[in-house]
Design a protein around this motif. Structure first.
Motif, short mmCIF file in Angstrom:
data_model
loop_
_atom_site.label_atom_id
_atom_site.label_comp_id
_atom_site.label_asym_id
_atom_site.label_seq_id
_atom_site.Cartn_x
_atom_site.Cartn_y
_atom_site.Cartn_z
N UNK A 601 0.83 -1.21 0.00
CA UNK A 601 0.00 0.00 0.00
C UNK A 601 0.87 1.26 0.00
N UNK A 602 1.96 1.25 0.77
CA UNK A 602 2.85 2.41 0.83
C UNK A 602 3.52 2.68 -0.51
N UNK A 603 4.02 1.61 -1.13
CA UNK A 603 4.73 1.78 -2.40
C UNK A 603 3.77 2.19 -3.52
N UNK A 604 2.56 1.68 -3.49
CA UNK A 604 1.56 2.06 -4.48
C UNK A 604 1.21 3.53 -4.33
N UNK A 605 1.09 3.98 -3.07
CA UNK A 605 0.77 5.40 -2.83
C UNK A 605 1.91 6.29 -3.30
N UNK A 606 3.17 5.85 -3.09
CA UNK A 606 4.32 6.64 -3.54
C UNK A 606 4.30 6.82 -5.05
N UNK A 607 3.85 5.81 -5.77
CA UNK A 607 3.75 5.91 -7.23
C UNK A 607 2.69 6.91 -7.66
N UNK A 608 1.61 6.99 -6.87
CA UNK A 608 0.49 7.85 -7.24
C UNK A 608 0.78 9.33 -6.98
N UNK A 609 1.74 9.61 -6.09
CA UNK A 609 2.14 11.00 -5.85
C UNK A 609 2.90 11.51 -7.07
N UNK A 610 2.56 12.67 -7.61
CA UNK A 610 3.23 13.16 -8.82
C UNK A 610 4.76 13.17 -8.67
N UNK A 611 5.47 12.67 -9.70
CA UNK A 611 6.93 12.68 -9.71
C UNK A 611 7.40 12.82 -11.15
N UNK A 612 8.47 13.56 -11.34
CA UNK A 612 8.94 13.87 -12.69
C UNK A 612 10.14 13.04 -13.11
N UNK A 613 10.75 12.31 -12.17
CA UNK A 613 11.95 11.55 -12.48
C UNK A 613 12.09 10.40 -11.50
N UNK A 614 13.06 9.52 -11.79
CA UNK A 614 13.33 8.41 -10.87
C UNK A 614 13.77 8.93 -9.51
N UNK A 615 14.53 10.04 -9.54
CA UNK A 615 15.00 10.62 -8.27
C UNK A 615 13.85 11.11 -7.41
N UNK A 616 12.85 11.75 -8.04
CA UNK A 616 11.72 12.26 -7.25
C UNK A 616 10.86 11.10 -6.75
N UNK A 617 10.80 9.99 -7.50
CA UNK A 617 10.06 8.82 -7.03
C UNK A 617 10.74 8.23 -5.80
N UNK A 618 12.07 8.16 -5.81
CA UNK A 618 12.81 7.68 -4.64
C UNK A 618 12.55 8.59 -3.44
N UNK A 619 12.48 9.90 -3.70
CA UNK A 619 12.18 10.84 -2.61
C UNK A 619 10.79 10.58 -2.04
N UNK A 620 9.82 10.27 -2.90
CA UNK A 620 8.47 9.93 -2.42
C UNK A 620 8.52 8.73 -1.49
N UNK A 621 9.24 7.69 -1.93
CA UNK A 621 9.35 6.47 -1.13
C UNK A 621 10.03 6.77 0.20
N UNK A 622 11.11 7.52 0.16
CA UNK A 622 11.85 7.87 1.38
C UNK A 622 10.95 8.60 2.37
#
Length: 721
Positions: A601-622
């Motif tokens: 559920x956490x990782x799915x939510x991190x994907x749904x938060x807007x992100x423009x790059x792989x780096x910003x996706x990692x920041x979401x997860x962090x």
């Protein structure tokens, strides 16, 4: 011989088309209950605002969109208010949509209402029966077609009930709408309803079924994961049955259950289950809050604040689910959080904070005010330094400076709360005194008075009524200096009804208490019913030995929904842990299963938060892992549970969330740095993969540098020592 047959069929179809009657609906504008007291002593329930729009508008909008052409609105309580509202509205001028009012001042139940409608002789065919407190966006096409096809084959098939899945909380035995757990038995092949019960022996998990139910039906499905939407498609015989039997008062407790046990008449009720569509009835304050949130979260689209009725809306949707109407005055230092609706003409002072709330029109909110999870109606004044949490505040209320509303409070119309006065949790306050035992519903709630003053005048006379209100407003009342109103006493049986049916979240201690009772009940030498299971009765099987497999996908969805409520509704993390524990018990899952579901559920939510790059996706997860680390690690005490999370991550990278695949090692190291998984778990995971196929070693190979670092790090530490 063939030609005449074809001709006959054509004539039959033409005759049927000529005989077609407009699709009709009966809308009950009275719930015939007192659950919304004290508010409904002054205004009918269907006119109460739901996200700043009267409830009845949602029901009428759905009926029109679903193809209903003629609606009969049955009015009883405060009927003059209902008819006056409808006459001023645009519903009476819509093309191909007729709304008519039927008034009765002597009906005290749904049965009485349907008998009056039968006497008026206005229903000409199959009709939709619905309450004016229902919100839906479902299509009626399939349900109507199923109903008509059954009627062609069986004249005894007189009713189709709309249901949907809504698993109750295993500890409190109530749904997210605050209603009691519902048990149903349905024929899985024909969808015929065979059993309907709102309560059972919860302590022992026992459901008592008549033996004839099993003997007469070769296959039945038992469910306690269904929600009754209170949307019924009925044949005209339904009205006849109510007229013939005056014992039928309540639609479910009397009529439905009566038909299910009546072997003489032979009438049948069927079900139609919806899945992706929305349908819910507002039965209590809890469901009022739940449906309001669903509207704000857009589950009810197109019935949402920015796409309102008659093709116009002055409300605009902004980021994070915030809706703002026109002419709002907001201080630059005021903070309006996500999933909040602001009505037109509202003013918000300095440093005030509002989140997860609905604010009506023309409200004045002072400085340093804290509002969370509240429903503030029109023309409310909240002075400086007030604090309101999970409360309902009706039109014209004044809350003086420094006052506090604790969770679950309901303030009825024009109540005044004195300065720095603390209104205790679950209190109901009204200008009405609480009705004494001799006061009946007909005298109070079903009267035609339009305000508290009118009712006081009826009871005490004009002069005495004025003195009552003057005395309240000029002296120290039970609501503080200058307060006006009466605090109603709690209902019989303690506070159970208050916390069960409140807009406030259920207290964690209540869930923990219920969980203890549930765990004690598991000592019983029997079995708890699964959410749904099929029973087959034949000579070769023993009913007691039936196995009902759990649905893993359902468990994952329940955990995900619980996590999202934590994110969007600011629920306490400890409260969510209790809810996940109850799901763990209900679905017979392990801590590893819980950890995997929460991580997913956490990782799915991190994907749904807007992100423009792989780096910003990692920041979401962090950010997510940091914020809700406690929730996840509550289920990671053992190495096996930590390995389960790694395996779940692998599965996501390969299937549902391939965007994470190139970031696997980076996120694995973040989880290690935050002590979510340990070194031993990572190395054990690698060992488990040694004998695996090459296709299953993709992420182990990707993470070799990180794994090698883990192996060598202890040796480096020893050398330094």
């Amino acid at each position: 011989m063939g030609a005449p047959k074809k001709s006959g069929v054509k004539v039959s179809e033409e005759a049927e088309e000529l005989a077609r009657v407009p699709l009709q609906a009966i809308l009950l504008a009275d719930s015939f209950t007192t659950k919304f007291r004290p508010i409904t002593l002054e205004r009918p329930k269907v006119l109460l605002p739901l996200v700043n729009v009267p409830m009845i508008d949602y029901t009428l909008a759905w009926l029109e969109s679903a193809g209903v052409e003629e609606v009969f609105v049955f009015c009883c309580a405060h009927s003059k208010q209902v008819t006056s509202y409808l006459k001023k509205s645009e519903w009476l001028s819509q093309p191909n949509f007729t709304v008519s009012m039927i008034e009765s001042h002597h009906s005290i139940s749904a049965g009485d209402a349907l008998r009056v409608i039968y006497e008026r002789n206005v229903i000409n065919g199959d009709f939709v029966l619905i309450s004016g407190d229902t919100v839906s966006n479902m299509s009626l096409t399939q349900a109507l077609q199923e109903h008509k096809e059954r009627r062609k084959k069986d004249n005894d098939a007189i009713m189709t009930m709309v249901i949907k899945r809504s698993k109750p909380h295993p500890a409190t035995h109530q749904t997210r709408l605050g209603t009691d757990e519902l048990f149903m038995s349905i024929d899985p092949n024909t969808k015929q309803l065979l059993y309907y019960e709102e309560k059972a022996d919860y302590a022992k998990g026992i459901l008592h079924l008549d033996k004839s139910l099993l003997l007469d039906n070769p296959s039945i499905s038992l469910h306690h994961d269904k929600q009754d939407c209170y949307i019924d498609i009925c044949s005209p015989e339904v009205l006849t049955l109510f007229t013939d039997n005056f014992d039928y008062q309540h639609l479910r407790r009397h009529f439905v259950k009566g038909l299910l046990v009546d072997d003489i008449m032979g009438y049948k009720i069927f079900t139609h289950e919806i899945h992706s569509s929305y349908a819910a009835r507002i039965d209590n304050f809890s469901s009022y809050g739940t449906v309001s949130k669903d509207i704000i979260h857009r589950w009810t689209y197109p019935l949402v604040p920015d796409v309102m009725f008659f093709g116009k809306s002055g409300t605009k949707l902004e980021r994070q689910g915030m809706y703002r109407a026109s002419e709002i005055s907001q201080s630059h230092s005021a903070v309006v959080g996500p999933f909040t609706v602001l009505g037109s003409g509202t003013k918000i002072g300095d440093n005030s904070k509002i989140s997860n709330s609905v604010i009506g029109q023309g409200c004045t909110i002072g400085s340093n005010v804290q509002i969370e999870g509240c429903y503030i109606w029109d023309n409310v004044t909240i002075e400086d330094d007030c604090e309101l949490r999970h409360a309902i505040v009706c039109d014209g209320v004044t809350i003086k400076s420094g006052a506090v509303l604790e969770p679950g409070v309901v303030l009825s119309f024009k109540v005044v709360i004195g300065p720095e006065f603390v209104v205790p949790s679950y209190s109901k306050v009204s200008l009405f005194q609480q009705p004494i035992e001799e006061d009946s519903d007909e005298e109070l709630e079903y009267a035609d008075s339009t305000s508290a003053m009118n009712s006081l005048m009826d009871k005490y006379g004009a002069e005495a009524a004025s003195q009552v209100l003057e005395t309240q407003s000029s002296s120290a009342s039970e609501l503080g200096v200058g307060g006006a109103g009466y605090v109603w006493s709690k209902c019989d049986g303690g506070n159970e009804e208050e916390w069960r049916h409140s807009v406030a979240p259920i207290p964690a201690d209540k869930i923990a208490e219920a969980m203890e009772i549930l765990e004690d009940g598991l000592d019983y030498d029997g079995s708890i019913l699964p959410p749904s299971g099929e029973l087959k009765s034949d000579n070769d099987s023993d009913i007691d030995d039936i196995e009902n497999p759990r649905d893993d996908s359902c468990f994952g969805k329940e955990v995900e929904a619980t996590f999202l409520r934590l994110v969007h509704e600011n629920i306490q993390e400890d409260h969510v842990i209790l809810e996940v524990n109850s799901l763990k018990l209900s679905y017979n899952k392990s801590a590893a299963d819980c950890a995997g579901a929460i991580f997913h559920a956490m990782m799915k939510y991190a994907l749904e938060i807007p992100h423009s790059s792989a780096g910003s996706l990692v920041q979401n997860v962090d950010s997510i892992l940091t914020t809700w680390r406690k929730l996840l690690t509550s289920y990671l005490a053992e190495i096996d549970e930590q390995i389960e999370v790694i395996l779940k991550f692998e599965e996501m990278c390969l299937e549902s969330a391939k965007e994470y695949a190139p970031l696997f090692t980076k996120i694995l190291s973040i989880m290690y740095d935050k002590d979510i998984i340990g070194e031993e778990a990572v190395l054990s995971w690698e060992d488990e993969k040694r004998e695996a196929d090459e296709a299953d070693k993709v992420f182990v190979k990707q993470a070799q540098t990180f794994i090698q670092w883990l192996r060598e790090a202890p040796e480096e530490d020893d050398d330094e020592e």
